[in-house]
Scaffold this motif. Structure first.
Motif, PDB file in Angstrom:
ATOM      1  N   THR B 141       0.824  -1.284   0.050  1.00 52.11           N
ATOM      2  CA  THR B 141       0.045  -0.087   0.209  1.00 52.11           C
ATOM      3  C   THR B 141       0.859   1.324   0.031  1.00 52.11           C
ATOM      4  O   THR B 141       0.663   2.267  -0.570  1.00 52.11           O
ATOM      5  N   GLN B 142       1.951   1.104   0.663  1.00 48.68           N
ATOM      6  CA  GLN B 142       3.159   2.240   0.820  1.00 48.68           C
ATOM      7  C   GLN B 142       3.518   2.435  -0.749  1.00 48.68           C
ATOM      8  O   GLN B 142       3.659   3.714  -1.182  1.00 48.68           O
ATOM      9  N   ALA B 144       1.892   1.563  -3.245  1.00 59.97           N
ATOM     10  CA  ALA B 144       0.976   2.515  -4.010  1.00 59.97           C
ATOM     11  C   ALA B 144       1.030   3.978  -4.113  1.00 59.97           C
ATOM     12  O   ALA B 144       0.729   4.661  -4.880  1.00 59.97           O
ATOM     13  N   GLY B 145       1.133   4.513  -2.729  1.00 58.70           N
ATOM     14  CA  GLY B 145       1.193   5.686  -2.468  1.00 58.70           C
ATOM     15  C   GLY B 145       2.456   6.471  -3.160  1.00 58.70           C
ATOM     16  O   GLY B 145       2.552   7.713  -3.689  1.00 58.70           O
ATOM     17  N   GLY B 318      -1.721   5.710  -0.420  1.00 58.52           N
ATOM     18  CA  GLY B 318      -1.718   4.269  -0.936  1.00 58.52           C
ATOM     19  C   GLY B 318      -3.134   3.788  -0.774  1.00 58.52           C
ATOM     20  O   GLY B 318      -3.733   3.636  -1.742  1.00 58.52           O
TER      21      GLY B 318
END
Lengths: 340, 340
Positions: B141-142, B144-145, B318
């Motif tokens: 998720t990080q 994706a961010g 993210g």
């Protein structure tokens, strides 16, 4: 064997380490008449911050370990090695610098006068003043015992001695002289990873699993100069979560990873000096706890070094040798060879 | 900022890790309206072995973290990432295999129905099925961010992203796709060495000492493919005992040794793929705790990689990106760039 009469006893030896205290009662030929192991290591003694309290704690531990021997063998000299001579010990026995001949140890014993009127002579530790300072206390005595076990070879070839444990040492000996040493925190790192990190959560302790150990050693060897040990140890968890490693296999696998990493480094270090591959199998020795030495032997076999010798009773033998050199006891008529 | 009216709120995001739970209240443009950090990580929740007890513990933690937001923003979707989706979490969100495009994450959200009638959508973890299995939960998720923060570059060049922490990750991204990852237990090893080994005994915690940190990094780089980290860490003690390192300097020195070891390995690994030196400074990014990222930045500077970018707020960004891709929220009119 503890009822040996006083005239049979030539020496009382103490291997006084961080966690345990081993006491040896030795006869005139250096034979081990009795041996005791107590959980009275330097870091386990309790005392307040006063010098008096510390002294009392060491006096009491000595009495508990071998008070009866001190009475029954009232003339036997007492010699000690290990952390007892450190800044955290009973009395600091200053470090000597390496390289140093092992027969110099006996010339620098530090005397502690005990309340019961006996003197405990403490073997000095050694310091290697290289960029990464290396220290030893206790291992120098084991190395003296090692030399006794293999006297001919020790004078003519380079010996690479491994002393696995909490803080493993690897030492080169040349012609009775300690040349170089390296320390690895393998044992303590293994213990703390099992007890205090997420790796321990999925582990199940039980019978040692040799196949998992071998798997760990091979993985470490392949990855030592790639991701290294900070990376490989995570696979205890990732392989565990994905079914590649059972809970029972995880402790042995982690042990293999760490010992494999240590040995890969040892071969690089002593290889770089033109010694590694030139150190023949018969010049490679292991000293220390027998079960642990057998694991190192197994890992070295995987690397391609077969039938590495394990030297037993190196501490008591070393204390005996140093006592002879210091003139505390006479060598006697018979010098038994230690099994190698 | 916590009094944002419900019509301003577009999303409630949760970064629910091992030790902590971060909750984000986000507006229609992805702007962070409020943020909370609680010590309610997955491993810190207490419950019995029953499924019911576990569910209640997670429900209670969610309520404590953002029960008021759930009431005031009654229509906002809730999305979570991290260990909450692990086998030890609230509900297992199955791993997806790498390599994988980051835009695939939004297609595999796992829904948890809560007692209060809301749904928490959990981002899947990723698994790399190489010899040394690599896993991530939360870092995807990080990443994706991160892609959101550097969208142009992310589509045309290889990015090497470092996510330092308890279990540091190093990940290569190519054209929006996670290619390869490596895990290092650096943070947890540092913590456990300080707390539970002999190294901690001579340490004194206090102000971070940059010079000692640099010394540790340089030592690690020189010895990474010689004795390695099992050997270098002992010098915290040996240099301490011989006056080469003050008690206050020891924590920073040990930190430098471990981070230096990790970075030396990272450069070997990604160098071996023809990427390391070819990864240009602008393609090197650090993601995570800002203070820790600054230490890695400093260590990379010593290695010769200057001015490596640090991406902030990667988790919340993210979660926002994945929520958009999943159709939970609309992108809105304004997409703020994250500082890189």
């Amino acid at each position: 064997m503890t009822n040996a009469s006083s005239d049979e006893v030539a020496l009382i030896g103490l291997d006084w380490g961080t966690s345990s205290l081993r006491a040896y009662l030795m006869g005139c030929d250096g034979a081990l008449l009795a041996e005791r192991k107590l959980s009275l290591g330097v870091m386990r003694l309790e005392y307040s911050s006063t010098e008096q309290s510390r002294k009392q704690a060491f006096e009491a531990a000595l009495k508990e370990a071998c008070g009866d021997w001190l009475v029954s063998a009232s003339d036997a000299p007492v010699i000690a090695c290990g952390m007892v001579g450190s800044a955290q010990g009973w009395c600091e026995a200053p470090y000597l610098s390496t390289p140093i001949r092992l027969d110099q140890l006996s010339k620098h014993l530090t005397a502690i006068e005990t309340d019961c009127g006996r003197v405990v002579l403490v073997v000095p530790g050694l310091m290697q003043k290289t960029e990464l300072v290396s220290l030893m206390r206790g291992e120098e005595t084991q190395l003296a015992g090692c030399m006794y076990a293999i006297p001919q070879r020790s004078l003519s070839t380079t010996i690479l001695a491994g002393l696995p444990g909490t803080h493993s040492k690897w030492v080169t000996l040349e012609a009775g002289c300690i040349q170089h040493s390296e320390t690895f925190m393998t044992g303590e790192v293994f213990d703390t990873l099992c007890r205090h990190t997420i790796l321990g959560r999925t582990m199940q302790c039980g019978e040692h699993e040799p196949a998992a150990f071998d798997y760990g050693v091979r993985t470490a060897l392949r990855h030592s100069t790639r991701g290294g040990v900070l990376s490989t140890i995570f696979t205890v968890r990732s392989l565990g979560l994905t079914g590649g490693l059972s809970a029972k296999a995880q402790p042995a696998y982690l042990s293999g990873l760490l010992i494999g990493e240590e040995l890969a480094a040892v071969l690089r270090i002593y290889g770089g000096r033109g010694n590694a591959t030139s150190i023949r199998p018969e010049s490679f020795v292991l000293i220390g706890d027998h079960k642990l030495c057998c694991q190192y032997q197994r890992a070295l076999h995987i690397i391609g070094h077969e039938a590495i010798g394990i030297i037993r009773d190196a501490s008591s033998r070393g204390l005996w040798e140093i006592a002879i050199q210091a003139g505390l006891v006479s060598a006697g008529l018979v010098r038994k060879r230690v099994t190698c």
